[in-house]
Design a protein around this motif. Structure first.
Motif, PDB file in Angstrom:
ATOM      1  N   GLU A 171       0.844  -1.198   0.000  1.00  0.00           N
ATOM      2  CA  GLU A 171       0.000   0.000   0.000  1.00  0.00           C
ATOM      3  C   GLU A 171       0.872   1.239   0.000  1.00  0.00           C
ATOM      4  OE1 GLU A 171      -3.240   0.548   2.853  1.00  0.00           O
ATOM      5  OE2 GLU A 171      -3.394  -1.649   2.909  1.00  0.00           O
ATOM      6  N   GLY A 172       0.469   2.229  -0.774  1.00  0.00           N
ATOM      7  CA  GLY A 172       1.180   3.498  -0.777  1.00  0.00           C
ATOM      8  C   GLY A 172       0.714   4.377   0.368  1.00  0.00           C
ATOM      9  N   SER A 177      -3.489   4.003  -3.342  1.00  0.00           N
ATOM     10  CA  SER A 177      -2.174   4.128  -3.971  1.00  0.00           C
ATOM     11  C   SER A 177      -1.364   2.862  -3.741  1.00  0.00           C
ATOM     12  CB  SER A 177      -1.425   5.361  -3.463  1.00  0.00           C
ATOM     13  OG  SER A 177      -0.989   5.192  -2.138  1.00  0.00           O
ATOM     14  N   VAL A 178      -0.391   2.658  -4.624  1.00  0.00           N
ATOM     15  CA  VAL A 178       0.387   1.425  -4.644  1.00  0.00           C
ATOM     16  C   VAL A 178       1.860   1.767  -4.786  1.00  0.00           C
ATOM     17  CG1 VAL A 178       0.805  -0.705  -5.939  1.00  0.00           C
ATOM     18  CG2 VAL A 178      -1.506   0.202  -5.798  1.00  0.00           C
ATOM     19  N   TYR A 179       2.663   1.141  -3.942  1.00  0.00           N
ATOM     20  CA  TYR A 179       4.118   1.289  -4.035  1.00  0.00           C
ATOM     21  C   TYR A 179       4.668  -0.034  -4.564  1.00  0.00           C
ATOM     22  CZ  TYR A 179       8.991   1.525  -2.469  1.00  0.00           C
ATOM     23  OH  TYR A 179      10.361   1.502  -2.424  1.00  0.00           O
ATOM     24  N   SER A 180       5.378   0.020  -5.698  1.00  0.00           N
ATOM     25  CA  SER A 180       5.885  -1.199  -6.330  1.00  0.00           C
ATOM     26  C   SER A 180       7.402  -1.184  -6.400  1.00  0.00           C
ATOM     27  CB  SER A 180       5.365  -1.322  -7.768  1.00  0.00           C
ATOM     28  OG  SER A 180       3.962  -1.386  -7.801  1.00  0.00           O
ATOM     29  N   GLU A 181       7.994  -2.314  -6.068  1.00  0.00           N
ATOM     30  CA  GLU A 181       9.425  -2.520  -6.290  1.00  0.00           C
ATOM     31  C   GLU A 181       9.569  -3.693  -7.246  1.00  0.00           C
ATOM     32  OE1 GLU A 181      11.786  -3.038  -2.795  1.00  0.00           O
ATOM     33  OE2 GLU A 181      11.288  -1.059  -1.979  1.00  0.00           O
ATOM     34  N   LEU A 182      10.255  -3.460  -8.362  1.00  0.00           N
ATOM     35  CA  LEU A 182      10.454  -4.516  -9.351  1.00  0.00           C
ATOM     36  C   LEU A 182      11.928  -4.816  -9.494  1.00  0.00           C
ATOM     37  CD1 LEU A 182       8.033  -2.429 -10.760  1.00  0.00           C
ATOM     38  CD2 LEU A 182       7.833  -4.524 -12.062  1.00  0.00           C
ATOM     39  N   VAL A 199      11.445   1.345  -9.067  1.00  0.00           N
ATOM     40  CA  VAL A 199      10.454   1.681  -8.045  1.00  0.00           C
ATOM     41  C   VAL A 199       9.363   2.518  -8.711  1.00  0.00           C
ATOM     42  CG1 VAL A 199      10.044   3.025  -5.955  1.00  0.00           C
ATOM     43  CG2 VAL A 199      12.083   1.604  -6.129  1.00  0.00           C
ATOM     44  N   HIS A 200       8.113   2.161  -8.487  1.00  0.00           N
ATOM     45  CA  HIS A 200       7.004   2.922  -9.071  1.00  0.00           C
ATOM     46  C   HIS A 200       5.954   3.219  -8.001  1.00  0.00           C
ATOM     47  CE1 HIS A 200       7.985   2.407 -13.419  1.00  0.00           C
ATOM     48  NE2 HIS A 200       8.720   1.436 -12.908  1.00  0.00           N
ATOM     49  N   ASN A 201       5.467   4.447  -8.012  1.00  0.00           N
ATOM     50  CA  ASN A 201       4.346   4.835  -7.161  1.00  0.00           C
ATOM     51  C   ASN A 201       3.179   5.212  -8.051  1.00  0.00           C
ATOM     52  OD1 ASN A 201       5.296   4.910  -4.284  1.00  0.00           O
ATOM     53  ND2 ASN A 201       6.902   6.140  -5.237  1.00  0.00           N
ATOM     54  N   GLN A 202       2.024   4.629  -7.798  1.00  0.00           N
ATOM     55  CA  GLN A 202       0.825   5.005  -8.545  1.00  0.00           C
ATOM     56  C   GLN A 202      -0.333   5.223  -7.577  1.00  0.00           C
ATOM     57  OE1 GLN A 202       0.424   1.912 -11.735  1.00  0.00           O
ATOM     58  NE2 GLN A 202       0.564   3.685 -13.070  1.00  0.00           N
ATOM     59  N   ARG A 203      -1.207   6.142  -7.983  1.00  0.00           N
ATOM     60  CA  ARG A 203      -2.392   6.431  -7.167  1.00  0.00           C
ATOM     61  C   ARG A 203      -3.580   6.646  -8.095  1.00  0.00           C
ATOM     62  NH1 ARG A 203      -3.616  11.869  -3.460  1.00  0.00           N
ATOM     63  NH2 ARG A 203      -5.429  11.002  -2.385  1.00  0.00           N
ATOM     64  N   THR A 204      -4.738   6.174  -7.679  1.00  0.00           N
ATOM     65  CA  THR A 204      -5.945   6.466  -8.444  1.00  0.00           C
ATOM     66  C   THR A 204      -6.983   7.098  -7.534  1.00  0.00           C
ATOM     67  OG1 THR A 204      -7.291   5.608 -10.251  1.00  0.00           O
ATOM     68  CG2 THR A 204      -7.260   4.281  -8.217  1.00  0.00           C
ATOM     69  N   PHE A 205      -8.099   7.513  -8.126  1.00  0.00           N
ATOM     70  CA  PHE A 205      -9.189   8.153  -7.392  1.00  0.00           C
ATOM     71  C   PHE A 205     -10.503   7.490  -7.779  1.00  0.00           C
ATOM     72  CE2 PHE A 205      -5.813  11.279  -7.749  1.00  0.00           C
ATOM     73  CZ  PHE A 205      -5.784  11.874  -6.494  1.00  0.00           C
TER      74      PHE A 205
END
Length: 246
Positions: A171-172, A177-182, A199-205
């Motif tokens: 969880e971001g 939101s999402v915290y990703s480590e690839l 590393v990617h951070n994404q968030r939606t509404f």
């Protein structure tokens, strides 16, 4: 978000083969009443996959992205096909210098890289200013079901013999939101695998939040649909599309 994208740009296209970009071209063609000859802003264009497909249909395309590495791949692609696509390095929330465009598109959840609501609002305002009256914006985002439920079922793995990755998700810091480590493992010519990390951070509404932000920017909402189908979003849809007009 890791803005380097250097090594990621090299493997990106191979990992995106399941994205139906042709369906996106059809969506835009329909929304624009024919894409040929139209001026199109492809925002968050990445390696130019969609830009090039639109240019092949006769659109006058300008691709915008904040990654110089992605744009280098995009320019090479357009040149190889002798397509006159212009690429510009710019963050979408600071979009500036464009007027009179017929169509704007933010494809494949690129908008979800903006973590702050104000940045999403700014992006919509700048796009509105960049479009001619009657111009259309089409974009897609992750559903809250995808960020809150599906992504949380990770980690995810992938292996096609040449590229493998382990994708860990948590969880971001913001809602939805999402915290990703690839960790990527890419086979070199000598048969050995090279590792690099992203590393990617994404968030939606929520859908209604996007509608509020769009209307605040001056758009009228024409249609909202889900998962590439002409169906309204439902509880377990994964990707939500918006078609709006100035």
């Amino acid at each position: 978000m890791n803005h380097s994208y250097t090594e990621f740009a090299a493997v990106y296209d191979e990992l995106m083969t399941d994205i139906p970009y042709d369906a996106y071209v059809e969506l835009l063609d329909e929304a624009a009443g024919g894409i040929a000859g139209k001026r199109v802003l492809d925002i968050g264009c990445g390696t130019g996959l969609l830009s090039v497909k639109l240019a092949k249909q006769g659109a006058q395309v300008t691709g915008i992205d904040l990654s110089a590495d992605m744009l280098a791949v995009a320019e090479k692609r357009a040149r190889a096909l002798s397509l006159p696509v212009q690429f510009i390095e710019q963050p979408m929330q600071q979009l500036t210098g464009f007027t009179g465009y017929d169509v704007a598109v933010i494809a494949i959840d690129s908008l979800n890289y903006l973590a702050e609501k104000e940045d999403v609002c700014a992006t919509f305002r700048h796009i509105h200013a960049s479009l001619a009256v009657g111009g259309t914006l089409v974009f897609d985002v992750h559903s809250t079901f995808k960020t809150d439920v599906i992504f949380m079922e990770g980690p995810f793995t992938f292996d096609n013999d040449r590229i493998a990755y382990i994708w860990e998700v948590e969880e971001g810091e913001h809602p939805h939101s999402v915290y990703s480590e690839l960790a990527f493992f890419v086979q070199e010519a000598n048969g050995l695998y090279r590792r690099f990390n992203e590393v990617h951070n994404q968030r939606t509404f929520e859908v209604h939040d996007y509608v509020d932000m769009l209307m605040e920017a001056g758009f009228s909402v024409e249609r909202i649909f889900a998962d590439w189908e002409d169906e309204p979003p439902h509880e377990e849809c994964e990707r939500v599309f918006f078609q709006v007009r100035k």
